[in-house]
Design an enzyme around this catalytic site. Structure first.
Site, short mmCIF file in Angstrom:
data_model
loop_
_atom_site.label_atom_id
_atom_site.label_comp_id
_atom_site.label_asym_id
_atom_site.label_seq_id
_atom_site.Cartn_x
_atom_site.Cartn_y
_atom_site.Cartn_z
N ASP A 103 26.25 -25.70 -14.07
CA ASP A 103 27.00 -24.58 -13.52
C ASP A 103 27.53 -24.99 -12.15
O ASP A 103 26.78 -25.51 -11.32
CB ASP A 103 26.05 -23.38 -13.36
CG ASP A 103 26.68 -22.08 -13.78
OD1 ASP A 103 27.73 -21.75 -13.23
OD2 ASP A 103 26.11 -21.39 -14.65
N ASP A 205 31.73 -20.98 -12.41
CA ASP A 205 31.43 -19.58 -12.16
C ASP A 205 32.62 -18.86 -11.50
O ASP A 205 33.13 -19.32 -10.47
CB ASP A 205 30.21 -19.54 -11.23
CG ASP A 205 29.63 -18.16 -11.09
OD1 ASP A 205 29.09 -17.65 -12.08
OD2 ASP A 205 29.71 -17.59 -9.97
N GLU A 265 34.95 -19.65 -16.22
CA GLU A 265 34.57 -18.25 -16.41
C GLU A 265 35.70 -17.38 -15.87
O GLU A 265 35.90 -17.29 -14.65
CB GLU A 265 33.27 -17.91 -15.68
CG GLU A 265 32.77 -16.53 -16.08
CD GLU A 265 31.80 -15.86 -15.11
OE1 GLU A 265 31.18 -14.89 -15.51
OE2 GLU A 265 31.70 -16.30 -13.95
N HIS A 326 23.78 -14.45 -20.06
CA HIS A 326 22.79 -13.88 -19.13
C HIS A 326 23.35 -12.69 -18.37
O HIS A 326 22.69 -12.17 -17.48
CB HIS A 326 22.36 -14.97 -18.14
CG HIS A 326 23.49 -15.40 -17.25
ND1 HIS A 326 24.64 -16.00 -17.74
CD2 HIS A 326 23.68 -15.28 -15.93
CE1 HIS A 326 25.47 -16.23 -16.75
NE2 HIS A 326 24.91 -15.80 -15.63
N ASP A 327 24.59 -12.30 -18.66
CA ASP A 327 25.22 -11.20 -17.93
C ASP A 327 25.40 -9.93 -18.77
O ASP A 327 25.88 -8.92 -18.25
CB ASP A 327 26.60 -11.63 -17.41
CG ASP A 327 26.51 -12.60 -16.26
OD1 ASP A 327 25.50 -12.56 -15.50
OD2 ASP A 327 27.44 -13.43 -16.11
#
Ligand code: NOJ
Length: 528
Positions: A103, A205, A265, A326-327
């Site tokens: 990430d 990200d 993202e 994970h969001d």
């Protein structure tokens, strides 16, 4: 042209805090991931068979946003291990043909990063302009009316200098100023640092947020509702400004030097997101994950979304699909059924596009039951328990021993109560489990290019059914998913054999121009 590994591969997201705890501190770590690599891919069909892992941040961090607040971009938080462990992870993963994607968090650092500590220390230090500082307006109000994604204003006053700093997320995550060339250079060096250590790509990200409107004017309204994604472009009028492409071009050049991939993202409308294909292999496709769409369980919705996406793709772009992360709440909870979680697996792994799956979804993990006093996620703490992302971040359920085989001690988020009946060990034994469905789908996809790189064509079917053909050379597959409440007969051209259904109990059934599909069932048919 031969297809790239990521076009035929499956990406598996690991949330490192919750995957495997090797040192009994209740938090997962890099050594834990190493210990579970064989589960992910040991080269045999007993393993999951994924091709790459994307690991959420493991860098030194005060954990205000659980690693998405980075205090040192070029190191490993002691909680997760050290650089030597990371190097071992790369070596061990590569031995198993698993690529490593890390990430990259370019938009903001931690407020505990040395850069920010210096920046905030005075108005005229060398790092002041590395972040975004502004005076209050003449009337004493905030520099503008922009809101933080986690709720509340995107500005926090720093008493030392009397100026406000800008943060799209938590106040502990100040936005970096990418308009300063020194920031850009330092951040591009971060890419090189990890590439030199052997990583195969980055998940970037909120990369669309790094470039702000040069004047940072007030929004048309100060009532930006971050929970309603109905107009993503209007949500983010401040971003994606001319100039950002030049930065992306530099990132691309670096990625190319190392033959690495970039996953962006991007929570923007299709049109804006698709522009990111120019520089990145995979601008994440969140068409099934926005606030508006994530709970939709409807054949027409999926078919229309896929068709719209397919037709919107620019020349040369390769599709991708995401169904969990994970969001967002757990897939099995969003669709409210294990049968549907199985159908979602079949959909994700048979559509034309690179699938990214989220750890735990392969065993049908459901949302954790997190009480108000157990909240850890800043989004939940600020905006209310219904917004917490903790629910999808509970520890991986490996077996039915205490702490689910994830740890030997109290875990950072509670282990889900169902771990004794839902875990990897049990599902390993059960030949019809969802885990075995994922394994079979992934391995079958690997051996049948029509399912990864083949053409896609929806076929006419009764209501509540979504069916499509995938074809590559002389290989033809038909996928049929019944979203309705009743059993239906679906007719199609040709004949073939059921490769698998979502319950794994109809293998090898011969079908000729029609097939019966139960409610919430999916079938994968190999056509003659
Ligand atoms: C997106 C990440 O996926 C999310 O978990 C994080 O909170 C924000 N970006 C801020 O880094």
């Amino acid at each position: 042209m031969a297809s790239a590994w990521w076009q035929q591969g499956v990406i598996y997201q690991i949330y490192p805090r919750s995957f495997m705890d090797s040192n009994s501190d209740g938090v997962g770590d890099l050594q834990g991931i190493i210990e579970r690599l064989d589960y992910l891919n040991d080269g045999t069909e007993q393993s999951l068979g994924i091709d790459a892992i994307w690991i959420s941040p493991f860098y030194p961090s005060p954990m205000a946003d659980f690693g998405y607040d980075v205090a040192d971009y070029c190191n490993v938080d002691p909680m997760f291990g050290d650089l030597a462990t990371f190097d071992t992870l790369v070596t061990e993963a590569h031995k198993r043909n698993i690529k490593i994607i890390v990430d990259f968090v370019p938009n903001h650092s931690s407020s505990q990063h040395d850069w920010f500590k210096t920046s905030r220390s005075s108005k005229d230090n060398s790092k002041r302009d590395w972040y975004i500082w502004k005076d209050a307006k003449a009337d004493g109000s905030l520099p503008n009316n922009w809101q933080s994604v986690f709720g509340g204003p995107a500005w926090t006053l720093d008493e030392t200098t009397g100026q406000y700093y800008f943060h799209q997320f938590d106040p502990a995550q100040p936005d970096l100023n990418w308009r300063n060339p020194d920031v850009k250079d330092a951040m591009l060096d971060v890419l090189r640092f990890w590439l030199e250590r052997g990583v195969d790509g980055f998940r970037m990200d909120v990369v669309y947020m790094i470039w702000k409107h040069p004047d940072m004017p007030d929004h048309y309204s100060d009532a930006r509702d971050v929970i309603d994604n109905s107009d993503l472009d209007e949500q983010h009028p401040a971003f994606d400004y001319p100039g950002i492409q030049d930065i992306f071009a530099e990132m691309r050049q670096i990625l190319d030097e190392y033959d690495a991939i970039g996953i962006a993202e991007v929570w923007l409308s299709d049109e804006k997101r698709n522009a990111y294909f120019e520089h990145f292999e995979m601008p994440f496709n969140f068409d099934f994950l926005t606030y508006e769409t994530r709970f939709k369980w409807d054949a027409d919705f999926f078919r229309d979304a896929v068709e719209a996406y397919e037709t919107s793709l620019p020349e040369g772009a390769f599709a991708n699909y995401v169904l969990g992360s994970h969001d967002v709440p757990r897939l099995a909870s969003r669709y409210d059924s294990q049968d549907r979680a199985r159908q979602a697996a079949m959909l994700l792994l048979t559509l034309r596009g690179t699938p990214t799956l989220y750890n735990g979804d392969e065993i049908g993990m459901v949302n954790g039951d997190i009480a108000e006093d157990q909240l850890r996620d800043p989004q939940g703490i600020n905006m209310g328990v219904e917004h917490t992302r903790d629910v999808c971040r509970t520890p991986m359920q490996w077996d039915d021993s205490d702490y689910a085989g994830f740890s030997t001690t109290e875990t950072w988020l509670p282990v889900n109560e169902d771990y004794r009946v839902r875990n990897v060990a049990l599902q390993d034994e059960d030949t019809t489990s969802i885990l075995n469905l994922y394994r079979r789908l992934i391995w079958y996809r690997k051996h049948h290019p029509s399912l990864s790189i083949g053409t896609y064509q929806a076929i006419d079917v009764p209501d509540n059914i979504y069916a499509y053909l995938r074809q590559h050379e002389d290989e033809h597959h038909l996928i049929i998913l019944n979203f309705g409440n009743t059993t239906q007969i679906v007719t199609f051209d040709g004949a073939g054999q059921i490769v698998m259904n979502t319950h794994l109990n109809r293998q090898d059934e011969i079908v000729n121009s029609q097939v019966e599909i139960a409610s919430n069932e999916g079938v994968l048919i190999r056509l003659d």
